[in-house]
Design an enzyme around this catalytic site. Structure first.
Site, PDB file in Angstrom:
ATOM      1  N   TYR A  57       0.834  -1.203   0.000  1.00 11.65           N
ATOM      2  CA  TYR A  57       0.000   0.000   0.000  1.00 11.65           C
ATOM      3  C   TYR A  57       0.862   1.243   0.000  1.00 11.65           C
ATOM      4  O   TYR A  57       2.092   1.181   0.151  1.00 11.65           O
ATOM      5  CB  TYR A  57      -0.937  -0.003   1.214  1.00 11.65           C
ATOM      6  CG  TYR A  57      -0.271   0.333   2.545  1.00 11.65           C
ATOM      7  CD1 TYR A  57       0.635  -0.527   3.153  1.00 11.65           C
ATOM      8  CD2 TYR A  57      -0.543   1.541   3.196  1.00 11.65           C
ATOM      9  CE1 TYR A  57       1.236  -0.206   4.376  1.00 11.65           C
ATOM     10  CE2 TYR A  57       0.046   1.864   4.418  1.00 11.65           C
ATOM     11  CZ  TYR A  57       0.938   0.985   4.996  1.00 11.65           C
ATOM     12  OH  TYR A  57       1.532   1.301   6.190  1.00 11.65           O
ATOM     13  N   ARG A  68       8.207   4.185  -4.773  1.00 11.02           N
ATOM     14  CA  ARG A  68       8.272   3.259  -3.641  1.00 11.02           C
ATOM     15  C   ARG A  68       7.266   2.122  -3.836  1.00 11.02           C
ATOM     16  O   ARG A  68       7.555   0.969  -3.509  1.00 11.02           O
ATOM     17  CB  ARG A  68       8.016   3.991  -2.316  1.00 11.02           C
ATOM     18  CG  ARG A  68       8.194   3.074  -1.112  1.00 11.02           C
ATOM     19  CD  ARG A  68       8.150   3.824   0.198  1.00 11.02           C
ATOM     20  NE  ARG A  68       6.856   4.435   0.433  1.00 11.02           N
ATOM     21  CZ  ARG A  68       6.577   5.243   1.465  1.00 11.02           C
ATOM     22  NH1 ARG A  68       7.524   5.535   2.352  1.00 11.02           N
ATOM     23  NH2 ARG A  68       5.381   5.766   1.620  1.00 11.02           N
ATOM     24  N   ARG A 120      -7.716 -21.309  -1.299  1.00  9.76           N
ATOM     25  CA  ARG A 120      -6.805 -20.720  -0.315  1.00  9.76           C
ATOM     26  C   ARG A 120      -5.564 -21.586  -0.209  1.00  9.76           C
ATOM     27  O   ARG A 120      -5.615 -22.713   0.296  1.00  9.76           O
ATOM     28  CB  ARG A 120      -7.472 -20.599   1.055  1.00  9.76           C
ATOM     29  CG  ARG A 120      -6.541 -19.945   2.064  1.00  9.76           C
ATOM     30  CD  ARG A 120      -7.005 -20.045   3.496  1.00  9.76           C
ATOM     31  NE  ARG A 120      -5.966 -19.510   4.381  1.00  9.76           N
ATOM     32  CZ  ARG A 120      -4.932 -20.213   4.849  1.00  9.76           C
ATOM     33  NH1 ARG A 120      -4.788 -21.486   4.528  1.00  9.76           N
ATOM     34  NH2 ARG A 120      -4.026 -19.637   5.617  1.00  9.76           N
ATOM     35  N   HIS A 141      -1.058 -21.258   0.268  1.00  8.10           N
ATOM     36  CA  HIS A 141       0.093 -20.371   0.421  1.00  8.10           C
ATOM     37  C   HIS A 141       0.814 -20.172  -0.908  1.00  8.10           C
ATOM     38  O   HIS A 141       1.499 -19.179  -1.110  1.00  8.10           O
ATOM     39  CB  HIS A 141       1.067 -20.934   1.465  1.00  8.10           C
ATOM     40  CG  HIS A 141       0.578 -20.771   2.875  1.00  8.10           C
ATOM     41  ND1 HIS A 141      -0.520 -21.437   3.352  1.00  8.10           N
ATOM     42  CD2 HIS A 141       1.023 -20.003   3.893  1.00  8.10           C
ATOM     43  CE1 HIS A 141      -0.731 -21.092   4.609  1.00  8.10           C
ATOM     44  NE2 HIS A 141       0.183 -20.212   4.966  1.00  8.10           N
ATOM     45  N   LYS A 158       6.469  -1.794   1.863  1.00  9.29           N
ATOM     46  CA  LYS A 158       5.292  -1.180   2.499  1.00  9.29           C
ATOM     47  C   LYS A 158       4.124  -2.160   2.378  1.00  9.29           C
ATOM     48  O   LYS A 158       3.204  -1.988   1.560  1.00  9.29           O
ATOM     49  CB  LYS A 158       4.984   0.193   1.886  1.00  9.29           C
ATOM     50  CG  LYS A 158       4.128   1.059   2.823  1.00  9.29           C
ATOM     51  CD  LYS A 158       4.215   2.519   2.477  1.00  9.29           C
ATOM     52  CE  LYS A 158       3.234   3.374   3.265  1.00  9.29           C
ATOM     53  NZ  LYS A 158       3.376   3.339   4.710  1.00  9.29           N
ATOM     54  N   GLU A 191      12.627   2.937  14.154  1.00  9.17           N
ATOM     55  CA  GLU A 191      11.615   3.875  13.648  1.00  9.17           C
ATOM     56  C   GLU A 191      10.399   3.767  14.551  1.00  9.17           C
ATOM     57  O   GLU A 191      10.387   2.970  15.494  1.00  9.17           O
ATOM     58  CB  GLU A 191      11.258   3.589  12.180  1.00  9.17           C
ATOM     59  CG  GLU A 191      10.635   2.226  11.940  1.00  9.17           C
ATOM     60  CD  GLU A 191      10.166   1.994  10.491  1.00  9.17           C
ATOM     61  OE1 GLU A 191       9.976   2.976   9.748  1.00  9.17           O
ATOM     62  OE2 GLU A 191       9.973   0.821  10.130  1.00  9.17           O
ATOM     63  N   LEU A 219      11.110   1.423   7.016  1.00 11.39           N
ATOM     64  CA  LEU A 219      10.500   1.913   5.786  1.00 11.39           C
ATOM     65  C   LEU A 219      11.251   3.150   5.292  1.00 11.39           C
ATOM     66  O   LEU A 219      11.477   4.083   6.075  1.00 11.39           O
ATOM     67  CB  LEU A 219       9.031   2.280   6.039  1.00 11.39           C
ATOM     68  CG  LEU A 219       8.294   2.631   4.744  1.00 11.39           C
ATOM     69  CD1 LEU A 219       7.915   1.371   3.982  1.00 11.39           C
ATOM     70  CD2 LEU A 219       7.061   3.473   5.011  1.00 11.39           C
TER      71      LEU A 219
HETATM   72  N1  PDD Z   1       2.961   5.056   7.429  1.00  7.63           N
HETATM   73  N2  PDD Z   1       7.648   3.874   8.954  1.00  7.63           N
HETATM   74  C1  PDD Z   1       6.506   3.174   8.980  1.00  7.63           C
HETATM   75  C2  PDD Z   1       6.498   1.815   9.601  1.00  7.63           C
HETATM   76  C3  PDD Z   1       5.342   3.709   8.408  1.00  7.63           C
HETATM   77  O1  PDD Z   1       4.210   2.995   8.414  1.00  7.63           O
HETATM   78  C4  PDD Z   1       5.374   5.015   7.838  1.00  7.63           C
HETATM   79  C5  PDD Z   1       4.178   5.659   7.221  1.00  7.63           C
HETATM   80  C6  PDD Z   1       6.600   5.710   7.851  1.00  7.63           C
HETATM   81  C7  PDD Z   1       6.742   7.085   7.238  1.00  7.63           C
HETATM   82  O2  PDD Z   1       6.710   7.015   5.831  1.00  7.63           O
HETATM   83  P1  PDD Z   1       6.195   8.241   4.940  1.00  7.63           P
HETATM   84  O3  PDD Z   1       6.963   9.416   5.344  1.00  7.63           O
HETATM   85  O4  PDD Z   1       6.499   7.829   3.544  1.00  7.63           O
HETATM   86  O5  PDD Z   1       4.729   8.382   5.236  1.00  7.63           O
HETATM   87  C8  PDD Z   1       7.716   5.111   8.408  1.00  7.63           C
HETATM   88  C9  PDD Z   1       1.741   5.539   6.811  1.00  7.63           C
HETATM   89  C10 PDD Z   1       1.499   6.998   6.984  1.00  7.63           C
HETATM   90  C11 PDD Z   1       0.588   4.664   7.273  1.00  7.63           C
HETATM   91  O6  PDD Z   1       0.808   3.472   7.398  1.00  7.63           O
HETATM   92  O7  PDD Z   1      -0.522   5.156   7.467  1.00  7.63           O
END
Ligand code: PDD
Length: 293
Positions: free
Chosen positions: A35, A54, A103, A105, A150, A182, A206
């Site tokens: 996403y 990304r 279903r 894997h 992501k 993070e 991320l």
């Molecule tokens: N999340 N690290 C993680 C684990 C994240 O889920 C996010 C953002 C970030 C920051 O990334 P960016 O600056 O590209 O938004 C870092 C989004 C906002 C979410 O899951 O809603």
């Protein structure tokens, strides 16, 4: 009454409440999906190319191709955001492996991805709330080793955030092997003796779009910066801590595990960066670089 908001699903725009996916979607059954969250300030998507690149990388990492060309994504964003003209919004998009009746894997050889997107109003940044700052706790990072993707498999992140809320905190900073990595949904910066530090990109975190912009703005402003591991002791001793994300922008942390950060108020460097960040947003709102760098 105003029209119900439209969502995008597999090539169509339809009322959001009517947009649904079958229970055999692999995104639902296996979290087999990725996403993006793209902020749109004044209705104008922010750093779209970065977000779409990304997305390409996340898809490539799970063996998928982007089902839509970047221009097609931009058209989807335009159609969605024009429903709330001029408003700050958050665009959500998701690409799942797709629907398969069995279903298993095993990833099916032929399968059509499910593609969806919608937008939601994002309350404009409240400068007073921003200058109050955030409370955070630290927690062990129990996530997998591909946090650079992501992916929608966010249970560990969701549970970390729930634990933070339970303890009266706004966010959790995740600790892996003695280093702060993070937040549960944000990237981490500290200021230590005038040096701005963020952990280097790796498979453990991320590669945030907001993080990259903060690094660019810091470099332009001549703020000394380093991409380096942040040990727990260094985090605890930091003069300032910031968290960055598409929804939080650049947020100052004023309390870490019940201890004040610095003097317990957002620091000088944060004020400077927040100013630079807001100015960058304003430029976008005014239509300079409308389609983003
Ligand atoms: N999340 N690290 C993680 C684990 C994240 O889920 C996010 C953002 C970030 C920051 O990334 P960016 O600056 O590209 O938004 C870092 C989004 C906002 C979410 O899951 O809603």
């Amino acid at each position: 009454m105003s029209d119900p908001p439209l969502a995008y699903l597999n090539g169509e725009f339809l009322p959001r409440d009517e947009a649904s996916v079958p229970i055999t979607d692999r995104g639902l059954l296996f979290g087999d999906s990725v996403y993006e969250v793209v902020p749109a300030y004044g209705g104008i998507p922010f750093r779209v190319t970065h977000h779409l690149e990304r997305l390409d990388r996340s898809l490539a990492a799970i063996g998928m191709q982007n089902p839509l060309a970047h221009d097609a994504w931009r058209s989807v964003f335009e159609r969605l955001t024009e429903q709330l003209p001029g408003e700050d919004q958050s665009i959500y998009l998701q690409v799942t492996r797709g629907v398969h009746p069995i279903r298993s894997h095993v990833i099916p050889e032929t399968i059509t991805p499910t593609v969806l997107a919608f937008t939601a109003a994002q309350p404009p940044r409240d400068p007073q709330a921003a200058s109050r700052g955030l409370k955070v706790i630290t927690l062990e990072d129990i996530r997998w080793h591909r946090c650079d993707i992501k992916a929608t498999t966010l249970l560990a992140n969701v549970l970390a955030r729930a634990q933070a809320s339970k303890e009266g905190a706004d966010e959790a900073i995740l600790i892996r092997d003695g280093a702060a990595v993070e937040g549960s949904a944000s990237n981490l910066f500290i200021v230590s003796n005038g040096l701005l530090i963020t952990p280097p990109n790796s498979k453990e975190l991320l590669p945030g779009i907001t993080r990259d912009l903060v690094l660019e703005l810091a470099a332009q402003a001549g703020i000394p910066l380093a991409q380096a591991q942040i040990g727990v002791a260094e985090l605890e001793a930091a003069d300032e801590i910031w968290l960055t994300s598409s929804t939080r922008e650049v947020s100052a942390v004023v309390q870490l595990n019940d201890q004040p950060v610095g003097d317990g108020t957002p620091g000088e460097r944060w004020r400077q960066m927040d100013h630079l960040f807001q100015a960058y947003k304003e430029q976008l709102r005014r239509g300079v670089d409308r389609h983003g760098p």
